[in-house]
Write an enzyme that holds these catalytic residues in place. Structure first.
Site, short mmCIF file in Angstrom:
data_model
loop_
_atom_site.label_atom_id
_atom_site.label_comp_id
_atom_site.label_asym_id
_atom_site.label_seq_id
_atom_site.Cartn_x
_atom_site.Cartn_y
_atom_site.Cartn_z
CG ASN A 36 1.68 -6.27 7.47
OD1 ASN A 36 2.36 -7.15 7.99
ND2 ASN A 36 0.38 -6.16 7.68
CG HIS A 91 0.39 4.14 3.92
ND1 HIS A 91 0.34 3.78 5.24
CD2 HIS A 91 -0.49 3.33 3.29
CE1 HIS A 91 -0.52 2.78 5.41
NE2 HIS A 91 -1.05 2.49 4.24
CB ALA A 112 -0.94 -0.01 1.20
N1 LIG Z 1 2.07 -5.43 2.75
C1 LIG Z 1 1.04 -4.61 2.65
O1 LIG Z 1 1.11 -3.52 2.07
C2 LIG Z 1 -0.26 -4.99 3.25
C3 LIG Z 1 -0.39 -6.16 3.95
N2 LIG Z 1 -1.59 -6.50 4.46
C4 LIG Z 1 -1.66 -7.76 5.21
O2 LIG Z 1 -1.96 -8.82 4.31
C5 LIG Z 1 -2.64 -9.87 5.02
C6 LIG Z 1 -3.93 -10.23 4.30
O3 LIG Z 1 -4.77 -9.11 4.26
P1 LIG Z 1 -6.33 -9.24 3.93
O4 LIG Z 1 -6.53 -10.13 2.78
O5 LIG Z 1 -6.86 -7.86 3.89
O6 LIG Z 1 -6.85 -9.95 5.24
P2 LIG Z 1 -8.27 -10.67 5.44
O7 LIG Z 1 -8.50 -10.68 6.91
O8 LIG Z 1 -9.28 -10.08 4.56
O9 LIG Z 1 -7.99 -12.15 4.93
C7 LIG Z 1 -7.10 -13.03 5.56
C8 LIG Z 1 -7.69 -14.43 5.37
O10 LIG Z 1 -6.71 -15.38 5.72
C9 LIG Z 1 -7.32 -16.39 6.51
N3 LIG Z 1 -6.29 -16.98 7.35
C10 LIG Z 1 -5.67 -16.44 8.43
N4 LIG Z 1 -4.75 -17.30 8.93
C11 LIG Z 1 -4.80 -18.40 8.15
C12 LIG Z 1 -4.11 -19.63 8.16
N5 LIG Z 1 -3.18 -19.91 9.08
N6 LIG Z 1 -4.41 -20.56 7.22
C13 LIG Z 1 -5.35 -20.30 6.27
N7 LIG Z 1 -6.04 -19.13 6.21
C14 LIG Z 1 -5.76 -18.20 7.14
C15 LIG Z 1 -8.41 -15.68 7.29
O11 LIG Z 1 -9.41 -16.57 7.70
C16 LIG Z 1 -8.91 -14.68 6.24
O12 LIG Z 1 -9.93 -15.24 5.44
C17 LIG Z 1 -2.86 -9.31 6.44
O13 LIG Z 1 -1.83 -9.74 7.30
C18 LIG Z 1 -2.77 -7.81 6.24
O14 LIG Z 1 -2.42 -7.13 7.42
C19 LIG Z 1 -2.70 -5.74 4.26
C20 LIG Z 1 -2.61 -4.57 3.58
C21 LIG Z 1 -1.37 -4.07 3.08
O1 LIG Z 2 -3.35 -1.43 3.48
C1 LIG Z 2 -2.77 -0.54 4.11
O2 LIG Z 2 -3.06 0.67 4.01
C2 LIG Z 2 -1.60 -0.87 4.96
C3 LIG Z 2 -1.81 -2.00 5.84
O3 LIG Z 2 -2.90 -2.34 6.24
C4 LIG Z 2 -0.61 -2.74 6.25
O4 LIG Z 2 0.50 -2.36 5.84
O5 LIG Z 2 -0.76 -3.71 6.99
#
Ligand SMILES: NC(=O)C1=CN([C@@H]2O[C@H](COP(=O)(O)OP(=O)(O)OC[C@H]3O[C@@H](n4cnc5c(N)ncnc54)[C@H](O)[C@@H]3O)[C@@H](O)[C@H]2O)C=CC1
Ligand SMILES: O=C([O-])CC(=O)C(=O)O
Length: 274
Positions: free
Chosen positions: A195, A225, A126
């Site tokens: 993250n 951000h 992001a």
């Molecule tokens: N690097 C970046 O820029 C960003 C990273 N993220 C991170 O990415 C990850 C995913 O985000 P979203 O899809 O929005 O989350 P979400 O909550 O919508 O989906 C995560 C899914 O993974 C499943 N899950 C959790 N642990 C599991 C496991 N051990 N085995 C199988 N399934 C499992 C959950 O049940 C859920 O359905 C989160 O950790 C979030 O914080 C989110 C936004 C930005």
């Molecule tokens: O999606 C975003 O804005 C950032 C976020 O949640 C993350 O880095 O975990």
């Protein structure tokens, strides 16, 4: 060339990546998915024609049949998947980069990437500007890097730091700094929110040197951000005003499409940008 993909986590980001494969935005096959909720796994499978639906994995290790394993599950899942995937020779793309704030896990994951035949991919997610940050860090030019993140108070709900410090998000009526500290502390204090701070750190000057400020803004409609960095190369400032994902407002939509572009670029014959 990445031909087959395995996805861990069928939430907002996992589902969006699957859609990009189903619509052929990414030239790959989604061979296997693993999720906690059968209905979400089925929703991912249903994006594909019957004869090309991904298999629902019974365990994480089933994902290692794919060329690339994508973690889109949560910080706790990184320990379960990253090292094993890399040791199996898979490419591994992590969305929950903040898990690497744990120095021991970070060192083990980076060692597994060095030792194996697969590469570790940490997308920009992001934020914008890691191309310039990486270039400046490589030549030792980068001296300071900070990230200011502004989210609506509701987007910070459930964060361990908010709960541990009894911060009443409902009582916030004006922009309020709720956290200031280094990226390695921010990543575990706000595992679902920041993250991006670890991605900035690993591209730049490291997690204990990268400064993070998190602001809860009652009128914010975007997840914003701003990266500010200085050094011998000059000054870098980038701001992204992110549209929150409808299915998970904590997650910006850009995070999913950043991962999709990273995945596409692994099979591209021409790449643009650093
Ligand atoms: N690097 C970046 O820029 C960003 C990273 N993220 C991170 O990415 C990850 C995913 O985000 P979203 O899809 O929005 O989350 P979400 O909550 O919508 O989906 C995560 C899914 O993974 C499943 N899950 C959790 N642990 C599991 C496991 N051990 N085995 C199988 N399934 C499992 C959950 O049940 C859920 O359905 C989160 O950790 C979030 O914080 C989110 C936004 C930005
Ligand atoms: O999606 C975003 O804005 C950032 C976020 O949640 C993350 O880095 O975990």
């Amino acid at each position: 060339m990445v031909r087959s993909v395995g996805i861990l986590g069928c939430g907002t980001i996992g589902t969006e990546i699957a859609r990009a494969i189903a619509t052929e935005t990414v030239p790959a096959t989604l061979s296997v998915v693993h999720g906690q909720h059968p209905d979400r796994v089925a929703a991912v499978q249903d994006q594909f024609d019957t004869d090309s639906q991904p298999r629902a994995a019974e365990s994480i290790s089933d994902l290692f049949e794919a060329d690339i394993v994508i973690e889109a599950a949560g910080q706790d899942a990184v320990d379960d998947v990253a090292i094993d995937a890399l040791e199996h020779g898979c490419e591994c793309l992590l969305m929950s980069v903040g898990a690497l704030a744990d120095a021991e896990l970070r060192s083990d994951v980076l060692e597994a990437a060095d030792a194996g035949s697969g590469r570790l991919h940490l997308p920009s997610g992001a934020i914008a500007g890691l191309d310039a940050i990486k270039a400046a860090a490589l030549t030792g030019e980068l001296e300071t890097a900070t990230l200011q993140t502004t989210k609506p108070p509701s987007g910070l709900e459930g964060a361990p730091y908010i709960d541990a410090n009894d911060i009443d998000l409902d009582a916030i009526t004006e922009p309020t700094v709720v956290f200031e500290g280094p990226a390695n502390e921010a990543a575990s204090a706000f595992p679902s929110n920041i993250n991006v701070a670890m991605a900035l750190s690993l591209a730049g000057i490291g997690p204990s040197e990268t400064a993070v400020e998190i602001v809860a803004h009652p009128d914010a409609e975007t997840n914003t951000h701003t990266i500010s960095a200085t050094g011998g190369m000059g000054r870098i400032e980038t701001t992204v005003e992110n549209v929150p994902s409808p299915t998970n407002p904590k997650t910006s939509y850009l995070a999913a499409i950043s991962a999709i572009e990273k995945l596409r670029s692994l099979s591209a014959t021409v790449t643009v940008g650093t």
